[in-house]
Design a protein around this motif. Structure first.
Motif, PDB file in Angstrom:
ATOM      1  N   UNK A  43       0.839  -1.212   0.000  1.00 55.83           N
ATOM      2  CA  UNK A  43       0.000   0.000   0.000  1.00 55.83           C
ATOM      3  C   UNK A  43       0.869   1.254   0.000  1.00 55.83           C
ATOM      4  N   UNK A  44       1.980   1.211   0.744  1.00 55.15           N
ATOM      5  CA  UNK A  44       2.920   2.333   0.818  1.00 55.15           C
ATOM      6  C   UNK A  44       2.180   3.632   1.139  1.00 55.15           C
ATOM      7  N   UNK A  45       1.507   3.639   2.284  1.00 54.71           N
ATOM      8  CA  UNK A  45       0.626   4.754   2.647  1.00 54.71           C
ATOM      9  C   UNK A  45       1.355   6.058   2.919  1.00 54.71           C
ATOM     10  N   UNK A  46       2.647   5.995   3.180  1.00 56.69           N
ATOM     11  CA  UNK A  46       3.385   7.219   3.516  1.00 56.69           C
ATOM     12  C   UNK A  46       3.334   8.276   2.423  1.00 56.69           C
ATOM     13  N   UNK A  47       3.144   7.852   1.176  1.00 55.08           N
ATOM     14  CA  UNK A  47       3.125   8.852   0.097  1.00 55.08           C
ATOM     15  C   UNK A  47       1.719   9.121  -0.452  1.00 55.08           C
ATOM     16  N   UNK A  48       0.696   8.670   0.267  1.00 49.69           N
ATOM     17  CA  UNK A  48      -0.671   8.997  -0.133  1.00 49.69           C
ATOM     18  C   UNK A  48      -1.014  10.405   0.358  1.00 49.69           C
ATOM     19  N   UNK A  49      -1.733  11.158  -0.455  1.00 47.77           N
ATOM     20  CA  UNK A  49      -2.110  12.505  -0.040  1.00 47.77           C
ATOM     21  C   UNK A  49      -3.378  12.470   0.812  1.00 47.77           C
ATOM     22  N   UNK A  50      -3.776  13.624   1.327  1.00 46.31           N
ATOM     23  CA  UNK A  50      -4.913  13.675   2.250  1.00 46.31           C
ATOM     24  C   UNK A  50      -6.210  13.216   1.592  1.00 46.31           C
ATOM     25  N   UNK A  51      -6.399  13.578   0.333  1.00 46.93           N
ATOM     26  CA  UNK A  51      -7.619  13.155  -0.367  1.00 46.93           C
ATOM     27  C   UNK A  51      -7.671  11.642  -0.491  1.00 46.93           C
ATOM     28  N   UNK A  52      -6.538  11.039  -0.807  1.00 46.45           N
ATOM     29  CA  UNK A  52      -6.487   9.584  -0.946  1.00 46.45           C
ATOM     30  C   UNK A  52      -6.672   8.890   0.401  1.00 46.45           C
ATOM     31  N   UNK A  53      -6.090   9.445   1.444  1.00 43.70           N
ATOM     32  CA  UNK A  53      -6.266   8.874   2.780  1.00 43.70           C
ATOM     33  C   UNK A  53      -7.716   8.987   3.240  1.00 43.70           C
ATOM     34  N   UNK A  54      -8.361  10.095   2.913  1.00 41.42           N
ATOM     35  CA  UNK A  54      -9.772  10.271   3.265  1.00 41.42           C
ATOM     36  C   UNK A  54     -10.644   9.262   2.521  1.00 41.42           C
ATOM     37  N   UNK A  55     -10.334   9.014   1.246  1.00 39.42           N
ATOM     38  CA  UNK A  55     -11.068   8.005   0.475  1.00 39.42           C
ATOM     39  C   UNK A  55     -10.882   6.635   1.117  1.00 39.42           C
ATOM     40  N   UNK A  56      -9.632   6.321   1.480  1.00 42.15           N
ATOM     41  CA  UNK A  56      -9.344   5.033   2.113  1.00 42.15           C
ATOM     42  C   UNK A  56     -10.130   4.870   3.403  1.00 42.15           C
ATOM     43  N   UNK A  57     -10.267   5.948   4.159  1.00 44.52           N
ATOM     44  CA  UNK A  57     -10.939   5.872   5.443  1.00 44.52           C
ATOM     45  C   UNK A  57     -12.430   5.557   5.312  1.00 44.52           C
ATOM     46  N   UNK A  58     -12.982   5.830   4.150  1.00 46.09           N
ATOM     47  CA  UNK A  58     -14.397   5.561   3.902  1.00 46.09           C
ATOM     48  C   UNK A  58     -14.636   4.195   3.250  1.00 46.09           C
ATOM     49  N   UNK A  59     -13.625   3.685   2.570  1.00 50.55           N
ATOM     50  CA  UNK A  59     -13.858   2.496   1.735  1.00 50.55           C
ATOM     51  C   UNK A  59     -12.985   1.292   2.081  1.00 50.55           C
ATOM     52  N   UNK A  60     -12.066   1.459   3.026  1.00 49.12           N
ATOM     53  CA  UNK A  60     -11.175   0.366   3.402  1.00 49.12           C
ATOM     54  C   UNK A  60     -11.357   0.049   4.878  1.00 49.12           C
ATOM     55  N   UNK A  61     -11.445  -1.233   5.221  1.00 47.34           N
ATOM     56  CA  UNK A  61     -11.599  -1.660   6.604  1.00 47.34           C
ATOM     57  C   UNK A  61     -10.558  -2.730   6.910  1.00 47.34           C
ATOM     58  N   UNK A  62      -9.847  -2.535   8.019  1.00 46.95           N
ATOM     59  CA  UNK A  62      -8.844  -3.503   8.466  1.00 46.95           C
ATOM     60  C   UNK A  62      -9.422  -4.252   9.663  1.00 46.95           C
ATOM     61  N   UNK A  63      -9.533  -5.560   9.560  1.00 40.25           N
ATOM     62  CA  UNK A  63      -9.985  -6.349  10.696  1.00 40.25           C
ATOM     63  C   UNK A  63      -8.843  -6.490  11.701  1.00 40.25           C
ATOM     64  N   UNK A  64      -9.187  -6.565  12.980  1.00 43.73           N
ATOM     65  CA  UNK A  64      -8.182  -6.640  14.040  1.00 43.73           C
ATOM     66  C   UNK A  64      -8.675  -7.508  15.176  1.00 43.73           C
ATOM     67  N   UNK A  65      -7.798  -8.360  15.676  1.00 40.79           N
ATOM     68  CA  UNK A  65      -8.173  -9.182  16.817  1.00 40.79           C
ATOM     69  C   UNK A  65      -8.448  -8.351  18.051  1.00 40.79           C
ATOM     70  N   UNK A  66      -7.730  -7.243  18.217  1.00 43.02           N
ATOM     71  CA  UNK A  66      -7.910  -6.380  19.382  1.00 43.02           C
ATOM     72  C   UNK A  66      -8.989  -5.329  19.184  1.00 43.02           C
TER      73      UNK A  66
END
Length: 254
Positions: free
Chosen positions: A91-114
């Motif tokens: 994914x290399x998220x360090x170089x994603x801009x704010x618009x792309x990160x905002x899109x990810x926050x609405x459309x991507x979900x990470x499952x977590x045991x905790x």
């Protein structure tokens, strides 16, 4: 369209980037409850519970002691930027801009045991708790009992909010099986990545993990909202294989 991912076992908590852009975990109360349960285990007992060596057990014992319910930029980091496994290197998220990160926050979900589910910008603290861990809790004998119904309801609700019924499953079976796919009333598409070896196309785990990250990045950077657009994915030599694919599985080969 929502995409689901598994978390990584390794973390990079050294620095905070995009400090002005973050959200708080949705199931923080539940996460706090699990931490309280984990605090009952000594490092020696964590070795057996978590199937890890003594060094990792000691590390996670200290994480449980120092974990705080209140998450902020002093003790936490955004999940998409903190996880450091093969998927997240893709994914290399360090170089994603704010618009792309905002899109990810609405459309991507990470499952977590905790944490149950994490949006990419949700703050997390250092932890390691795999979904397959047999941690006894009020709901049952493992984390599937603890999270299953909650996460199924959550995913179903998110699909309804987005007025969409398509779930892109880029998670491992350990994590995707926590939800009841039959109850979310969605079209589930699983991208599968295969490499040609010894005369046939095979799933090779180390390559598959990176490819899942590359696919996630492709979705984020191109604002993908239609499943058919996934077929244009062609990173690092992969291409859509119509002959091997089906409505439920999009096969990409190289």
């Amino acid at each position: 369209m929502i995409t689901i991912l598994s978390p990584a076992k390794t973390l990079k908590m050294d620095k905070v980037v995009n400090a002005s852009l973050y959200t708080k975990p949705i199931f923080i109360r539940e996460a706090s409850s699990l931490i309280k349960g984990l605090l009952k285990y000594s490092p020696e007992e964590l070795v057996g519970l978590m199937k890890i060596n003594s060094k990792l057990a000691e590390q996670n014992f200290m994480r449980h002691i120092t974990w705080e319910k209140e998450h902020d930029l002093f003790n936490s980091k955004q999940a998409l930027l903190a996880y450091d496994g093969a998927v997240f290197k893709g994914i290399n998220a360090d170089d994603l801009n704010q618009q792309q990160l905002s899109f990810a926050n609405k459309h991507l979900i990470i499952f977590s045991g905790l944490y149950g589910v994490l949006r990419p910008l949700d703050l997390i603290q250092p932890h390691r708790l795999e979904m397959g861990t047999k941690l006894k809790n009020k709901q049952g004998n493992n984390l599937y009992d603890f999270w299953g119904n909650k996460l199924t309801i959550y995913i179903k609700k998110q699909l309804k909010i987005q007025d969409d019924n398509t779930l892109i499953d880029l998670a491992s079976k350990e994590y995707s099986s926590v939800i009841d796919m039959d109850k979310i009333n969605a079209r589930v598409i699983k991208p599968v990545f295969k490499d040609y070896k010894n005369g046939t196309h095979k799933v090779i785990t180390i390559y598959t993990k990176r490819a899942r990250g590359l696919m996630s990045r492709f979705i984020i950077k191109n604002n993908i909202s239609l499943p058919s657009d996934l077929k244009e994915f062609n990173e690092e030599g992969y291409s859509y294989n119509e002959y091997l694919s089906s409505d439920a599985e999009f096969i990409f080969t190289r």
